[in-house]
Design a protein around this motif. Structure first.
Motif, PDB file in Angstrom:
ATOM      1  N   GLY A 122       9.880  -0.190 -10.924  1.00  0.00           N
ATOM      2  CA  GLY A 122       8.763   0.621 -10.839  1.00  0.00           C
ATOM      3  C   GLY A 122       7.506  -0.439 -10.742  1.00  0.00           C
ATOM      4  N   LEU A 123       7.681  -1.638 -10.533  1.00  0.00           N
ATOM      5  CA  LEU A 123       6.748  -2.527 -10.536  1.00  0.00           C
ATOM      6  C   LEU A 123       5.570  -2.370  -9.463  1.00  0.00           C
ATOM      7  CD1 LEU A 123       8.228  -6.147 -11.241  1.00  0.00           C
ATOM      8  CD2 LEU A 123       7.295  -4.437 -12.872  1.00  0.00           C
ATOM      9  N   THR A 124       4.382  -2.250  -9.532  1.00  0.00           N
ATOM     10  CA  THR A 124       3.326  -2.288  -8.644  1.00  0.00           C
ATOM     11  C   THR A 124       3.366  -3.571  -7.708  1.00  0.00           C
ATOM     12  OG1 THR A 124       1.561  -3.369  -9.823  1.00  0.00           O
ATOM     13  CG2 THR A 124       1.920  -0.859 -10.194  1.00  0.00           C
ATOM     14  N   PRO A 125       2.961  -3.588  -6.493  1.00  0.00           N
ATOM     15  CA  PRO A 125       3.187  -4.956  -5.777  1.00  0.00           C
ATOM     16  C   PRO A 125       2.265  -5.939  -6.269  1.00  0.00           C
ATOM     17  CG  PRO A 125       2.636  -2.890  -4.341  1.00  0.00           C
ATOM     18  CD  PRO A 125       2.694  -2.540  -5.863  1.00  0.00           C
ATOM     19  N   TYR A 126       1.011  -5.788  -7.056  1.00  0.00           N
ATOM     20  CA  TYR A 126       0.506  -6.462  -7.946  1.00  0.00           C
ATOM     21  C   TYR A 126       1.233  -7.175  -8.812  1.00  0.00           C
ATOM     22  CZ  TYR A 126      -3.085  -8.469 -11.004  1.00  0.00           C
ATOM     23  OH  TYR A 126      -3.591  -9.123 -12.015  1.00  0.00           O
ATOM     24  N   GLU A 127       1.881  -6.334  -9.734  1.00  0.00           N
ATOM     25  CA  GLU A 127       2.701  -6.889 -10.790  1.00  0.00           C
ATOM     26  C   GLU A 127       4.006  -7.611 -10.288  1.00  0.00           C
ATOM     27  OE1 GLU A 127       2.171  -3.348 -13.978  1.00  0.00           O
ATOM     28  OE2 GLU A 127       3.593  -3.054 -12.403  1.00  0.00           O
ATOM     29  N   PHE A 128       4.363  -7.231  -9.293  1.00  0.00           N
ATOM     30  CA  PHE A 128       5.566  -8.238  -8.630  1.00  0.00           C
ATOM     31  C   PHE A 128       5.151  -9.288  -8.004  1.00  0.00           C
ATOM     32  CE2 PHE A 128       8.003  -8.573  -4.513  1.00  0.00           C
ATOM     33  CZ  PHE A 128       9.182  -9.326  -4.939  1.00  0.00           C
ATOM     34  N   THR A 181       0.503  -5.600   1.885  1.00  0.00           N
ATOM     35  CA  THR A 181      -0.863  -5.443   2.061  1.00  0.00           C
ATOM     36  C   THR A 181      -1.579  -5.900   0.788  1.00  0.00           C
ATOM     37  OG1 THR A 181      -0.200  -3.095   2.740  1.00  0.00           O
ATOM     38  CG2 THR A 181      -2.535  -3.333   1.812  1.00  0.00           C
ATOM     39  N   TYR A 182      -0.887  -6.332  -0.330  1.00  0.00           N
ATOM     40  CA  TYR A 182      -1.365  -7.086  -1.238  1.00  0.00           C
ATOM     41  C   TYR A 182      -1.535  -8.704  -0.869  1.00  0.00           C
ATOM     42  CZ  TYR A 182      -2.286  -9.347  -5.634  1.00  0.00           C
ATOM     43  OH  TYR A 182      -2.671 -10.077  -6.715  1.00  0.00           O
ATOM     44  N   THR A 183      -0.239  -9.169  -0.392  1.00  0.00           N
ATOM     45  CA  THR A 183      -0.101 -10.707  -0.093  1.00  0.00           C
ATOM     46  C   THR A 183      -1.367 -11.034   1.075  1.00  0.00           C
ATOM     47  OG1 THR A 183       1.657 -10.113   1.437  1.00  0.00           O
ATOM     48  CG2 THR A 183       2.299 -10.876  -1.036  1.00  0.00           C
ATOM     49  N   LEU A 184      -1.471  -9.795   1.944  1.00  0.00           N
ATOM     50  CA  LEU A 184      -2.471 -10.403   3.012  1.00  0.00           C
ATOM     51  C   LEU A 184      -3.668 -10.455   2.354  1.00  0.00           C
ATOM     52  CD1 LEU A 184      -1.197  -8.299   6.008  1.00  0.00           C
ATOM     53  CD2 LEU A 184      -1.418 -10.583   5.974  1.00  0.00           C
ATOM     54  N   THR A 185      -4.269  -9.797   1.112  1.00  0.00           N
ATOM     55  CA  THR A 185      -5.434 -10.295   0.654  1.00  0.00           C
ATOM     56  C   THR A 185      -5.624 -11.553  -0.060  1.00  0.00           C
ATOM     57  OG1 THR A 185      -4.762  -9.490  -1.672  1.00  0.00           O
ATOM     58  CG2 THR A 185      -5.650  -7.760  -0.267  1.00  0.00           C
ATOM     59  N   LYS A 186      -4.352 -12.348  -0.058  1.00  0.00           N
ATOM     60  CA  LYS A 186      -4.356 -13.711  -0.561  1.00  0.00           C
ATOM     61  C   LYS A 186      -4.393 -14.655   0.572  1.00  0.00           C
ATOM     62  CE  LYS A 186      -1.805 -13.219  -4.716  1.00  0.00           C
ATOM     63  NZ  LYS A 186      -2.096 -14.032  -5.772  1.00  0.00           N
ATOM     64  N   ALA A 187      -3.769 -14.463   1.792  1.00  0.00           N
ATOM     65  CA  ALA A 187      -3.770 -15.247   2.842  1.00  0.00           C
ATOM     66  C   ALA A 187      -3.414 -14.382   3.911  1.00  0.00           C
ATOM     67  CB  ALA A 187      -2.895 -16.469   2.734  1.00  0.00           C
ATOM     68  N   ASN A 188      -4.093 -14.977   5.152  1.00  0.00           N
ATOM     69  CA  ASN A 188      -3.980 -14.172   6.440  1.00  0.00           C
ATOM     70  C   ASN A 188      -2.477 -14.104   6.918  1.00  0.00           C
ATOM     71  OD1 ASN A 188      -5.383 -12.755   8.222  1.00  0.00           O
ATOM     72  ND2 ASN A 188      -5.716 -14.508   9.765  1.00  0.00           N
ATOM     73  N   ASN A 189      -1.507 -15.356   6.877  1.00  0.00           N
ATOM     74  CA  ASN A 189      -0.124 -15.416   7.264  1.00  0.00           C
ATOM     75  C   ASN A 189       0.845 -14.936   6.443  1.00  0.00           C
ATOM     76  OD1 ASN A 189      -0.208 -17.308   5.362  1.00  0.00           O
ATOM     77  ND2 ASN A 189       1.253 -18.438   6.770  1.00  0.00           N
ATOM     78  N   LEU A 190       0.392 -14.197   5.200  1.00  0.00           N
ATOM     79  CA  LEU A 190       1.423 -13.700   4.388  1.00  0.00           C
ATOM     80  C   LEU A 190       1.634 -12.287   4.465  1.00  0.00           C
ATOM     81  CD1 LEU A 190       0.466 -15.136   0.650  1.00  0.00           C
ATOM     82  CD2 LEU A 190       1.998 -15.986   2.479  1.00  0.00           C
ATOM     83  N   VAL A 191       2.252 -12.209   5.822  1.00  0.00           N
ATOM     84  CA  VAL A 191       2.910 -11.019   6.373  1.00  0.00           C
ATOM     85  C   VAL A 191       4.260 -10.714   6.144  1.00  0.00           C
ATOM     86  CG1 VAL A 191       1.372 -11.001   8.377  1.00  0.00           C
ATOM     87  CG2 VAL A 191       3.493 -12.062   8.565  1.00  0.00           C
ATOM     88  N   LEU A 192       4.789  -9.418   6.326  1.00  0.00           N
ATOM     89  CA  LEU A 192       6.168  -9.080   5.986  1.00  0.00           C
ATOM     90  C   LEU A 192       6.758  -9.675   7.216  1.00  0.00           C
ATOM     91  CD1 LEU A 192       8.483  -7.439   4.294  1.00  0.00           C
ATOM     92  CD2 LEU A 192       7.802  -5.659   5.894  1.00  0.00           C
ATOM     93  N   ASN A 193       7.813 -10.538   7.087  1.00  0.00           N
ATOM     94  CA  ASN A 193       8.402 -11.277   7.934  1.00  0.00           C
ATOM     95  C   ASN A 193       9.852 -10.598   8.379  1.00  0.00           C
ATOM     96  OD1 ASN A 193      10.320 -12.636   6.479  1.00  0.00           O
ATOM     97  ND2 ASN A 193       8.956 -14.137   6.065  1.00  0.00           N
TER      98      ASN A 193
END
Ligand code: Q5B
Length: 264
Positions: A122-128, A181-193
């Motif tokens: 049950g971790l939020t994406p931010y917590e994870f 969605t969260y990682t994309l707030t950090k960098a443009n290329n942190l997409v789900l691959n």
């Protein structure tokens, strides 16, 4: 009575002693008569059961989408250099396969492990994501060298579209999308691959198909079956690259001096 001498090998997936070979108890003639595909064969030999059609189709889509990604990726590059050194097919293939690992193509199992653990706790994406950062671990299944927010990976979109249409539940994939969605707030290329998409969607297949117990799912994730999909798929492309170099009679590869920074 008769006493069976202890055996040195135990095998549970295939048997060639009868009139025809069997995969997980299914005779070869039945595999052909029923029009089974490679997804069915993988289901039998890896998971020891016949899976529903949408599952075998998903497996086949993974294989087709990961078969190749051009000559510039690590695996193809190694294979090309090896083939150009005059080595045989198997050597060229395995030299490419040996690059598959945590950064390149071999992040599927870890993506499944980490997404499952974070989702189930049950971790939020931010917590994870932030907990991974604290541990100094890159989120497996996130990030790409040439793909980004504005140039998303078409393979990921195709897998997601198929699963949204055919899977009973896509809860793990939706979780992975929230992480993206969260990682994309950090960098443009942190997409789900593509590794992350397959890892999360295979969790959905395992959990939603009703074909696996919780214990079996945990074992599959722990053993790590899923990088096998990339290894199998990319072998198709690596073999193609070997033939391509041989056909083109390419000479020994030598990297240009200009492209090396010689420094002390
Ligand atoms: N950063 C894939 O990195 C790549 C981060 C991250 C948190 C992350 C990287 C990564 C996880 C492993 C993974 C599968 C190495 C990729 C594939 C198949 C393929 C290949 C093809 C095909 C790319 C810049 C900054 C740094 C990093 C941070 C990067 N990733 N933070 N979690 N996951 N991903 N692999 O662009 O603060 O500057 O230190 O390891 O899933 O292999 O087509 O090429 O079909 O063949 O080299 O698609 O994402 O970026 O290493 O310079 O990092 O981003 O910590 O932050 P890059 P770097 P900072 S699919």
């Amino acid at each position: 009575g008769k006493v069976r001498a202890p055996t040195h090998i135990i095998s549970t997936i295939s048997d060639d002693r009868g009139e025809e070979p069997c995969y997980a108890g299914v005779p070869m003639s039945s595999i052909i008569e029923k029009g089974f595909g490679v997804g069915d064969v993988i289901s039998l030999l890896w998971f020891k059961r016949s899976l529903p059609r949408y599952c075998t189709q998903f497996i086949e889509i993974c294989i087709m989408l990961c078969a190749d990604h051009g000559p510039c990726v690590s695996g193809a590059h190694n294979t090309i250099v090896t083939a150009r050194a005059g080595k045989d097919l198997v050597s060229s293939l395995v030299s490419g396969l040996l690059t598959i690992g945590p950064r390149f193509g071999g992040a599927i199992d870890d993506a499944a492990r980490y997404f499952k653990d974070a989702h189930d706790r049950g971790l939020t994406p931010y917590e994870f994501v932030e907990s991974m950062k604290k541990k100094g671990i890159r989120v497996p299944g996130i990030g790409h060298r040439i793909k980004n927010r504005d140039n998303k990976d078409k393979r990921v979109e195709l897998l997601q579209k198929f699963a949204r249409t055919h899977f009973p539940s896509v809860k793990y994939m939706e979780y992975a999308v929230q992480v993206e969605t969260y990682t994309l707030t950090k960098a443009n290329n942190l997409v789900l691959n593509v590794d992350g998409a397959i890892g999360s969607l295979f969790l959905d297949l395992l959990a939603g198909s009703g074909m696996f117990s919780k214990q079996e799912i945990d074992e599959i994730v722990e053993i790590g079956y899923l990088n096998g999909l990339f290894v199998l798929a990319r072998s198709i492309g690596l073999i193609g690259h070997t033939f391509d170099q041989k056909r083109l009679k390419q000479p020994l590869y030598r990297h240009p001096w200009e492209d090396v920074l010689y420094t002390k």
